[in-house]
Design a protein around this motif. Structure first.
Motif, PDB file in Angstrom:
ATOM      1  N   TRP A  54       0.828  -1.209   0.000  1.00  0.00           N
ATOM      2  CA  TRP A  54       0.000   0.000   0.000  1.00  0.00           C
ATOM      3  C   TRP A  54       0.869   1.269   0.000  1.00  0.00           C
ATOM      4  CZ3 TRP A  54      -4.651  -0.320  -1.523  1.00  0.00           C
ATOM      5  CH2 TRP A  54      -5.475  -1.397  -1.199  1.00  0.00           C
ATOM      6  N   GLN A  55       2.081   1.167   0.566  1.00  0.00           N
ATOM      7  CA  GLN A  55       2.951   2.344   0.607  1.00  0.00           C
ATOM      8  C   GLN A  55       3.839   2.447  -0.642  1.00  0.00           C
ATOM      9  OE1 GLN A  55       2.636   0.415   3.689  1.00  0.00           O
ATOM     10  NE2 GLN A  55       1.010   1.920   4.015  1.00  0.00           N
ATOM     11  N   PHE A  56       4.535   1.336  -0.995  1.00  0.00           N
ATOM     12  CA  PHE A  56       5.518   1.484  -2.069  1.00  0.00           C
ATOM     13  C   PHE A  56       4.901   1.586  -3.461  1.00  0.00           C
ATOM     14  CE2 PHE A  56       5.832  -3.333  -1.709  1.00  0.00           C
ATOM     15  CZ  PHE A  56       5.338  -3.649  -2.981  1.00  0.00           C
ATOM     16  N   CYS A  57       3.645   1.124  -3.637  1.00  0.00           N
ATOM     17  CA  CYS A  57       3.071   1.131  -4.996  1.00  0.00           C
ATOM     18  C   CYS A  57       2.940   2.558  -5.538  1.00  0.00           C
ATOM     19  CB  CYS A  57       1.739   0.402  -5.031  1.00  0.00           C
ATOM     20  SG  CYS A  57       0.455   1.138  -4.015  1.00  0.00           S
ATOM     21  N   TRP A  58       2.581   3.544  -4.651  1.00  0.00           N
ATOM     22  CA  TRP A  58       2.438   4.922  -5.129  1.00  0.00           C
ATOM     23  C   TRP A  58       3.812   5.511  -5.489  1.00  0.00           C
ATOM     24  CZ3 TRP A  58      -2.358   5.789  -6.234  1.00  0.00           C
ATOM     25  CH2 TRP A  58      -3.379   5.184  -5.475  1.00  0.00           C
ATOM     26  N   SER A  59       4.817   5.167  -4.708  1.00  0.00           N
ATOM     27  CA  SER A  59       6.162   5.690  -5.007  1.00  0.00           C
ATOM     28  C   SER A  59       6.681   5.152  -6.332  1.00  0.00           C
ATOM     29  CB  SER A  59       7.134   5.308  -3.882  1.00  0.00           C
ATOM     30  OG  SER A  59       6.718   5.855  -2.648  1.00  0.00           O
ATOM     31  N   LEU A  60       6.347   3.887  -6.624  1.00  0.00           N
ATOM     32  CA  LEU A  60       6.812   3.286  -7.883  1.00  0.00           C
ATOM     33  C   LEU A  60       6.158   3.921  -9.099  1.00  0.00           C
ATOM     34  CD1 LEU A  60       6.834  -0.501  -6.867  1.00  0.00           C
ATOM     35  CD2 LEU A  60       8.772   1.053  -6.997  1.00  0.00           C
ATOM     36  N   LEU A  61       5.022   4.612  -8.889  1.00  0.00           N
ATOM     37  CA  LEU A  61       4.329   5.266 -10.007  1.00  0.00           C
ATOM     38  C   LEU A  61       4.885   6.659 -10.303  1.00  0.00           C
ATOM     39  CD1 LEU A  61       0.673   4.235  -9.115  1.00  0.00           C
ATOM     40  CD2 LEU A  61       1.925   3.547 -11.159  1.00  0.00           C
ATOM     41  N   GLN A  70       7.010   1.361 -13.010  1.00  0.00           N
ATOM     42  CA  GLN A  70       5.663   1.922 -12.868  1.00  0.00           C
ATOM     43  C   GLN A  70       4.595   0.835 -13.043  1.00  0.00           C
ATOM     44  OE1 GLN A  70       5.987   4.820 -15.991  1.00  0.00           O
ATOM     45  NE2 GLN A  70       6.545   6.507 -14.573  1.00  0.00           N
ATOM     46  N   TYR A  71       4.838  -0.053 -13.984  1.00  0.00           N
ATOM     47  CA  TYR A  71       3.865  -1.127 -14.242  1.00  0.00           C
ATOM     48  C   TYR A  71       3.726  -2.028 -13.013  1.00  0.00           C
ATOM     49  CZ  TYR A  71       1.586  -5.173 -16.332  1.00  0.00           C
ATOM     50  OH  TYR A  71       0.715  -6.190 -16.596  1.00  0.00           O
ATOM     51  N   PHE A  72       4.857  -2.348 -12.367  1.00  0.00           N
ATOM     52  CA  PHE A  72       4.780  -3.189 -11.171  1.00  0.00           C
ATOM     53  C   PHE A  72       3.999  -2.471 -10.069  1.00  0.00           C
ATOM     54  CE2 PHE A  72       6.298  -4.781  -7.082  1.00  0.00           C
ATOM     55  CZ  PHE A  72       6.092  -6.147  -7.248  1.00  0.00           C
ATOM     56  N   GLY A  73       4.209  -1.158  -9.939  1.00  0.00           N
ATOM     57  CA  GLY A  73       3.458  -0.404  -8.937  1.00  0.00           C
ATOM     58  C   GLY A  73       1.972  -0.446  -9.204  1.00  0.00           C
ATOM     59  N   ALA A  74       1.577  -0.277 -10.478  1.00  0.00           N
ATOM     60  CA  ALA A  74       0.154  -0.322 -10.829  1.00  0.00           C
ATOM     61  C   ALA A  74      -0.424  -1.714 -10.609  1.00  0.00           C
ATOM     62  CB  ALA A  74      -0.027   0.111 -12.285  1.00  0.00           C
ATOM     63  N   SER A  75       0.342  -2.751 -10.940  1.00  0.00           N
ATOM     64  CA  SER A  75      -0.122  -4.130 -10.746  1.00  0.00           C
ATOM     65  C   SER A  75      -0.291  -4.449  -9.270  1.00  0.00           C
ATOM     66  CB  SER A  75       0.865  -5.118 -11.382  1.00  0.00           C
ATOM     67  OG  SER A  75       0.906  -4.957 -12.765  1.00  0.00           O
ATOM     68  N   ALA A  76       0.674  -3.979  -8.458  1.00  0.00           N
ATOM     69  CA  ALA A  76       0.568  -4.203  -7.020  1.00  0.00           C
ATOM     70  C   ALA A  76      -0.676  -3.511  -6.464  1.00  0.00           C
ATOM     71  CB  ALA A  76       1.828  -3.690  -6.314  1.00  0.00           C
ATOM     72  N   LEU A  77      -0.946  -2.302  -6.956  1.00  0.00           N
ATOM     73  CA  LEU A  77      -2.133  -1.576  -6.514  1.00  0.00           C
ATOM     74  C   LEU A  77      -3.411  -2.334  -6.872  1.00  0.00           C
ATOM     75  CD1 LEU A  77      -3.108   1.060  -5.221  1.00  0.00           C
ATOM     76  CD2 LEU A  77      -3.083   2.107  -7.496  1.00  0.00           C
ATOM     77  N   SER A 102      -6.171  10.697 -10.141  1.00  0.00           N
ATOM     78  CA  SER A 102      -5.020  11.562 -10.388  1.00  0.00           C
ATOM     79  C   SER A 102      -3.939  10.828 -11.184  1.00  0.00           C
ATOM     80  CB  SER A 102      -4.456  12.051  -9.041  1.00  0.00           C
ATOM     81  OG  SER A 102      -3.268  12.784  -9.231  1.00  0.00           O
ATOM     82  N   GLN A 103      -3.663   9.590 -10.800  1.00  0.00           N
ATOM     83  CA  GLN A 103      -2.643   8.818 -11.510  1.00  0.00           C
ATOM     84  C   GLN A 103      -3.071   8.515 -12.947  1.00  0.00           C
ATOM     85  OE1 GLN A 103       0.361   8.071 -10.674  1.00  0.00           O
ATOM     86  NE2 GLN A 103       0.329   8.747  -8.526  1.00  0.00           N
ATOM     87  N   ILE A 104      -4.350   8.198 -13.130  1.00  0.00           N
ATOM     88  CA  ILE A 104      -4.852   7.915 -14.488  1.00  0.00           C
ATOM     89  C   ILE A 104      -4.699   9.147 -15.371  1.00  0.00           C
ATOM     90  CG2 ILE A 104      -6.965   7.461 -15.796  1.00  0.00           C
ATOM     91  CD1 ILE A 104      -7.765   5.519 -13.552  1.00  0.00           C
ATOM     92  N   ALA A 105      -4.991  10.310 -14.798  1.00  0.00           N
ATOM     93  CA  ALA A 105      -4.818  11.554 -15.565  1.00  0.00           C
ATOM     94  C   ALA A 105      -3.361  11.759 -15.949  1.00  0.00           C
ATOM     95  CB  ALA A 105      -5.328  12.739 -14.737  1.00  0.00           C
TER      96      ALA A 105
END
Length: 932
Positions: A54-61, A70-77, A102-105
């Motif tokens: 829950w914490q690192f996925c946003w940082s990876l994006l 970035q893809y791994f962060g989105a997949s983890a999310l 916000s991320q989708i935008a």
């Protein structure tokens, strides 16, 4: 020393931080060492489901990261939202949604693969929050494959359906705009296909469906438009919208010109698509459209359009694949017509009988296959026969007659793979006369002729004068290896149905059969069928003729078996021995000199004698007594080979099943041989045969002593094997086999239950033998207590068939306790062990598929040993953690009370046990349990 930037060899110790995730991803993508890659992948899978995700996925994006990270962060999310939704507090739903938007935008103009994963994550969020927390969520998302419990899917489906009103205008606007790119229209059509699967009313999607028809001329949109139309009109409740359906009929009919052009140009994809639309409308809405009598001409035109599709030129599946789509429609239409009341049915038949006769002509034309292809239309013709009846047979007979009598044009013969059962049709005499005139020019036609004759076997039994017309064809076909199956099965049917009319032909049939057997023309299975046919044939002859033919038929095999018995055992002579023993057993399966019900001749149930046999020894018994010593010699060399032992036992097993009490002269010597076999090397086939002997002869005074001695011996030997201490896998496997087979041997097994895989078969109703002869269980030589313990231990085996057979044994055994004192004593002393074993299985030790069988054991205990069961349950459930650490004392008490209250309704007892086993396994209330 560890390379910088590489995760450790023991990655479980690493924290799931942004830095470590990036190192692992770098190792996964760029490290050439496959072991390091695998190690990284394993660690990343753990990281993705960890709370820290829950914490690192946003940082990876972050925008400064590479797309792979970035893809791994989105997949983890997405993983966390879809699979661990319960981790998120309700007060964080809104902030999570805001962050996702916000991320989708941010990624709308960035990496497409990351954007897609973020959109999927948003879809999962919507599916978990609508309609309660996010009632207005509308998007095209993974609804059908989402990880939602069934009850949630229903709620979400309803919420999505309510949003159709806002989605439909947008889709229609995009589809109707002339400047919309083709790619956009294709996405609109795919989106429509998804939405209509949410039970959108057909009336509300009507205008869009019409737009789909308008898109069909565009080759780029054709496939997606077809899919959207088919999905829309095949929804379960679409038949409610009659007016909408009536408007669609002309749109479908308007496609006929496009269909004809596609056929002429060989465009099979377009043919296939248009046919799918027409068939879907007709197949799903036949009754609705039939009932609209004011529009009957439109529906008849649709039916004729589907007929055109059935008859599309070409040979399926060589150069056309469309015609087969229509066959189910013809079944459906026929079923609907035949389901109307008599007066309405007569009106519809007047219109549609000519259509079905046309269908027969089309199918017969389609069946004119190339020499290397085969089209089987028999299933459809057999179904159509129910509507057209004898008139269809007359029609086909006339066509056949014209073909055979047309001397001006040679006939290219084709055939249908099966034959309708026409034994009571008045065209059969003429057909029998025509068959010998058929010029057979291919194997398929020859096969069909054979199968046709076989299908007429019952008719031939009533008209034996016609046998002389067809029997020569069958005997001639026996010599053709390509006709092996059809010719042998046809001869077997004739010998079974017409055996009392075959004595004049017997010499010729036996001679031809012997010749093809000696030449080894047929494979093993057909050789066995042929021996069964000869068994039927010989059964109708006088005893002296039977013995004479038997001598001629089996002497070569007995001589060969004597030679093989003298040889040193090897794989080659083993196969030959098994083959010869198989021939004998199949011959004895059907050779019965008393008149009987032959329907069970293949062994499905014991035959019913309808007349006493002639006086004197039975021919089968005479032959068996003559070859008994030879069989013992073979056994002496092959006793350690289970396949040979099984083949030997099969000879006697099939003879006993056929002859029943006529087998009596051999009971004593066979019992002695079985005892010697089993004492030397215990094997399951001997137990099978013993069970059969016990059933038939245990109630007869003259034969009880040898049967009793055999029963006691095999029980003692089996129990001694079972009680041996061993850790050898082979020995454990043998122990499980013999213990399972022993349990099924005990005289408390109901008729016809398939108790175990392989060769362990339940034969007859041995329960009756116990009622007539309880002496078997009263014998001092029988250790009833050991048998009981054998059953209790068998309940703990991992093999489900073994546990199932053991449950059946106890279910039938428990009610006998009041009649058999030794059983009552064992139950009194050791019944608690049985209850503990059952609870252990319910607690998770056995497959959930066996819970009904365990419930039946408990139900039987409840009815027959109630006072004891009260004590056993209390004591067995008292220890903490038993039968599962997942159930509380209160849940165990509730289970116990429910059981003790239920003494009448077996179905309710099964539900109680299933509910408790889910609690024990931690599955109660899960989606997995909902499918149970």
């Amino acid at each position: 020393m560890e390379t910088p930037g590489r995760i450790a060899a023991t990655p479980d110790n690493l924290d799931f931080t942004v830095e470590n995730v990036e190192k692992a991803l770098h190792q996964l993508y760029y490290d050439p060492n496959i072991e390091n890659k695998n190690l990284a992948q394993k660690w990343l899978m753990q990281a993705q489901v960890s709370p820290q995700a829950w914490q690192f996925c946003w940082s990876l994006l972050s925008p400064d990261k590479v797309p792979e990270i970035q893809y791994f962060g989105a997949s983890a999310l997405h993983t966390k939202i879809s699979r661990y939704w319960s981790d998120i507090p309700t007060d964080q739903y809104e902030s999570l949604k805001t962050q996702l938007f916000s991320q989708i935008a941010c990624f709308s103009s960035g990496s497409k693969m990351v954007l897609t994963r973020l959109c999927v994550a948003l879809a999962s969020l919507a599916l978990n929050t609508m309609p309660e927390a996010w009632p207005g969520a509308v998007s095209e998302m993974e609804f059908q494959t989402s990880r939602l419990p069934q009850y949630r899917k229903g709620q979400v489906r309803g919420a999505l359906g309510q949003e159709w009103g806002s989605v439909c205008p947008l889709l229609q606007q995009l589809l109707q705009r002339t400047d919309s790119p083709g790619a956009v229209k294709a996405r609109v059509l795919r989106c429509l296909s998804s939405w209509v699967l949410l039970d959108v009313p057909l009336s509300e999607s009507e205008s869009l469906v019409h737009d789909c028809f308008s898109a069909l001329p565009d080759p780029e949109l054709f496939d997606t438009a077809v899919e959207a139309i088919v999905n829309a009109i095949s929804q379960p409740d679409s038949q409610r919208y009659v007016n909408t359906l009536l408007k669609l009929v002309p749109r479908v009919l308007a496609l006929q010109e496009q269909l004809r052009e596609a056929v002429q140009s060989g465009d099979m994809e377009t043919c296939h698509g248009i046919c799918r639309i027409a068939v879907t409308l007709g197949e799903n809405h036949s009754r609705t459209l039939l009932e609209q009598v004011d529009h009957w001409q439109g529906f008849l035109a649709l039916v004729n359009m589907i007929m055109f599709c059935t008859g599309i030129p070409g040979h399926y599946p060589v150069n056309e694949t469309t015609s087969s789509l229509t066959l189910t429609f013809w079944y459906t239409l026929q079923d609907e017509i035949m389901s109307f009341e008599t007066d309405k049915q007569a009106v519809y038949l007047q219109v549609y009988r000519p259509v079905y006769f046309q269908l027969v002509d089309v199918l017969l034309h389609k069946a004119q296959f190339p020499t290397d292809q085969e089209v089987d239309i028999s299933d459809t013709l057999m179904y159509v026969y129910e509507m057209l009846g004898a008139e269809l047979l007359s029609n086909l007979y006339e066509k056949l007659g014209r073909l055979l009598t047309n001397t001006e044009q040679p006939t290219s013969w084709q055939s249908i793979a099966e034959t309708i059962d026409v034994n009571y049709s008045d065209v059969i005499p003429g057909l029998i006369g025509l068959i010998p005139r058929i010029s057979i020019n291919n194997v398929q036609l020859a096969d069909t002729v054979m199968f046709t004759i076989g299908a007429l076997a019952e008719w031939l039994a009533d008209h034996p004068v016609m046998l002389s017309s067809v029997l020569p064809l069958v005997l001639q076909a026996l010599g053709n290896p390509d006709l092996s199956v059809s010719s042998v099965s046809t001869l077997k049917k004739i010998c079974r149905e017409c055996k009392y009319d075959l004595p004049p032909y017997a010499t010729n049939i036996v001679a031809v059969s012997q010749e093809v057997l000696i030449k080894q023309i047929h494979k093993t299975s057909q050789c066995m069928w042929l021996m069964q046919a000869l068994g039927f044939l010989l059964s109708a002859l006088p005893v002296e003729d039977i013995l004479k033919n038997l001598h001629s038929l089996i002497t070569p095999y007995i001589q060969q078996l004597e030679k093989l018995a003298d040889e040193t055992p090897n794989p080659s002579n083993k196969l030959a021995i098994i083959h010869i023993l198989g021939l004998l057993s199949n011959l004895f399966t059907t050779l019965d000199i008393s008149k009987q019900d032959d329907e069970s001749a293949d062994g499905s149930a014991p035959p019913v004698k309808t007349a006493p046999p002639p006086p004197g020894p039975n021919p089968v018994v005479v032959v068996l007594q003559q070859v008994f010593a030879l069989i013992q010699t073979v056994l002496g060399k092959w006793l350690n080979d289970s396949q040979v032992v099984e083949a030997v036992c099969a000879i006697f097993e099939k003879s006993v099943k056929t002859l029943l009490h006529d087998f009596a002269p051999m009971v004593s010597q066979l019992s002695e041989m079985l005892g010697q076999m089993y004492s030397t090397i215990p094997q399951a086939p001997a137990l099978d045969l013993t069970r059969q002997m016990v059933h038939i002869f245990a109630s007869e005074t003259d034969h009880f002593p040898p049967i009793k001695a055999l029963f006691e011996l095999v029980t003692s030997v089996t129990l001694s094997i079972f009680q041996q201490e061993t850790s050898s896998p082979e020995a454990l496997s043998e122990r499980k086999c013999v213990s399972s087979c022993l349990i099924t041997l005990m005289p408390a097994v109901p008729l016809g239950k398939e108790l175990r895989g392989g060769s362990f078969r339940s034969v007859y109703q041995a329960e009756r033998a116990l009622k007539r002869k309880p002496d078997l269980f009263l014998s001092e030589s029988l250790d009833v207590k050991a048998v009981f313990h054998c059953g209790v231990l068998s309940l703990k085996f991992p093999e489900a068939p073994t546990v199932k057979s053991t449950c059946l044994f106890f279910t039938e055994l428990i009610p006998r306790c009041s009649d058999v004192p030794p059983l009552a004593r064992v139950m009194q002393e050791d019944g608690k062990l049985l209850m503990q074993a059952v609870l252990e299985g319910i607690g998770g030790g056995a497959s959930r598929s066996l819970m009904d069988q365990f419930a039946e054991v408990i139900f039987s205990l409840n009815k027959n040993c109630f006072s004891l069961l009260v004590v056993w349950l209390k004591e067995a459930l008292q220890p903490p953690g038993f039968p599962s650490s997942r159930v509380t004392t209160a849940q165990k008490d509730n289970f116990s009370q429910q059981i003790l209250r239920e003494r009448v309704n077996k179905r309710r007892m099964k539900d109680i046990v299933k509910e408790f086993t889910l609690l024990c396994r931690g599955l109660h209330g899960t989606e997995y349990a909902a499918e149970y």
